[in-house]
Design an enzyme around this catalytic site. Sequence first.
Site, short mmCIF file in Angstrom:
data_model
loop_
_atom_site.label_atom_id
_atom_site.label_comp_id
_atom_site.label_asym_id
_atom_site.label_seq_id
_atom_site.Cartn_x
_atom_site.Cartn_y
_atom_site.Cartn_z
N GLU A 87 0.82 -1.21 0.00
CA GLU A 87 0.00 0.00 0.00
C GLU A 87 0.86 1.26 0.00
O GLU A 87 0.43 2.33 0.44
CB GLU A 87 -0.96 -0.01 1.19
CG GLU A 87 -1.95 -1.17 1.14
CD GLU A 87 -3.30 -0.87 1.77
OE1 GLU A 87 -3.58 0.30 2.08
OE2 GLU A 87 -4.09 -1.82 1.92
N HIS A 155 -5.28 1.99 0.57
CA HIS A 155 -4.51 2.81 -0.37
C HIS A 155 -4.33 2.05 -1.67
O HIS A 155 -3.86 0.91 -1.67
CB HIS A 155 -3.14 3.17 0.22
CG HIS A 155 -3.23 3.94 1.50
ND1 HIS A 155 -3.56 3.35 2.70
CD2 HIS A 155 -3.03 5.25 1.76
CE1 HIS A 155 -3.57 4.26 3.65
NE2 HIS A 155 -3.25 5.42 3.11
N LYS A 182 -10.55 5.81 6.12
CA LYS A 182 -9.64 6.50 5.20
C LYS A 182 -9.44 5.71 3.91
O LYS A 182 -9.17 4.51 3.93
CB LYS A 182 -8.28 6.71 5.87
CG LYS A 182 -7.26 7.39 4.96
CD LYS A 182 -5.88 7.41 5.59
CE LYS A 182 -4.87 8.05 4.65
NZ LYS A 182 -3.47 7.92 5.14
#
Length: 438
Positions: A87, A155, A182
Amino acid sequence: MAKPIVLRGTAIGQGRPKICVPIVGRTEKEILDKADELQTTPLDLVEWRADWYQEAVCTEHTLAVLRKLREKFKKRPLLFTFRTTKEGGEQEIDREEYLKLNEAVAESGLADLIDLELFTVFVEGSFCGKTAAEDMAPIASKARSAGTGIVMSSHDFSKTPPREALLRRFEAMSQAGADILKIAVMPETAEDVLTLLSATEEASRRWDSPLISMAMGGLGVISRLSGEVFGSSVTFASAGAASAPGQMDVSAVETVLDTIHQGMCPEEGKLKNHVFLIGFMGTGKSTVSAELSARCGCSGLEMDQRIEKETGMEIRDIFSHYGEEYFRDLETDLLRQIRLEAPSVVSCGGGAVLRKENVEIMKSCGRIVLLTAEPETVLERVKGDDTRPNLKGRMNVSGIGELMEKRKASYNQAADISVATDGKTPGKIAEEILRFLQ
């Protein structure tokens, strides 16, 4: 609508997006030197990207560095992040080591938040938050006991997944029990950026946890600045080395975020009553008064300057010719005048609250905000200034600290709110005061 999470006085999920600046460094010295540099940087929270640290896989070494960072950032939230290579991180770590390291950090209570990657925490099986919740249960239990919050993240450095896929990730994070959700993606087109922003906006309405989202790289810069519009509560900015593509300089980010916030909330700063800024000399009353009055569209008033104008004498001359008691009488008379005037931001003299009558006048027509600073900060701000009669023979840390201690009780008793000014820009301080006034 997100329910704000308040960490060390910083409300994540309320008002202007908060600015997080990462610390990256290979050695302990590099990390701590960077922490020292950030003491005067306009930021809301600090992220330690531990995957950059060459000894990070050693829990003992990591906790030792984290303990020193905690000492340096006593008043600012601290986020611990070990980003895995898949990530975008800097070094390899297997899943068991990753979980063990984060569990130790969570249990230590040294970090206010830890970042857990959704696709590292959850194991093989159906992709759902319940699976991730089971896998991170040991960490979550220790985090709750220590008061450590959990940011669950995803991510994607190669693409931007479809909108529905992004929403499924947010949902899984929410089901897993994360405090903050997130997602970061890499856009290839402007449409990809719109996809992320659209998913963020819907997620901010569907789940009550604060969100963080960003499109990386130059194309995604707008997503780092428009969080207040679309629902992202934190943006990441650089102060030197960046930890991800597209991070902008922290000062530039602060300026843009403040401008957007003022445009979105034009009525927020309008004063209905006076705001009296009190505190020891050198705590920033004059500077903050100018910033706050500009934001509120009202006048700013310096009590000492007005007294000098009305008497035709400098403050030090009033003290030397007539004594401190006479000067205090002038302060009281001026406060009586101010009470009858239109709402303004008033920067009070350092000793204005030493009189009970002065405090009563202020409270009858406004709110009292105490600005504080450490003696070392005050000395740095006032050294070389010979217009401070009360600092004659005290222009040193111990002398300033002694006088501050004598006035501390009077300041605290008078104040409606206290705001520390060490290492903060006037804009950041003004924002904190405005949140209180709301």
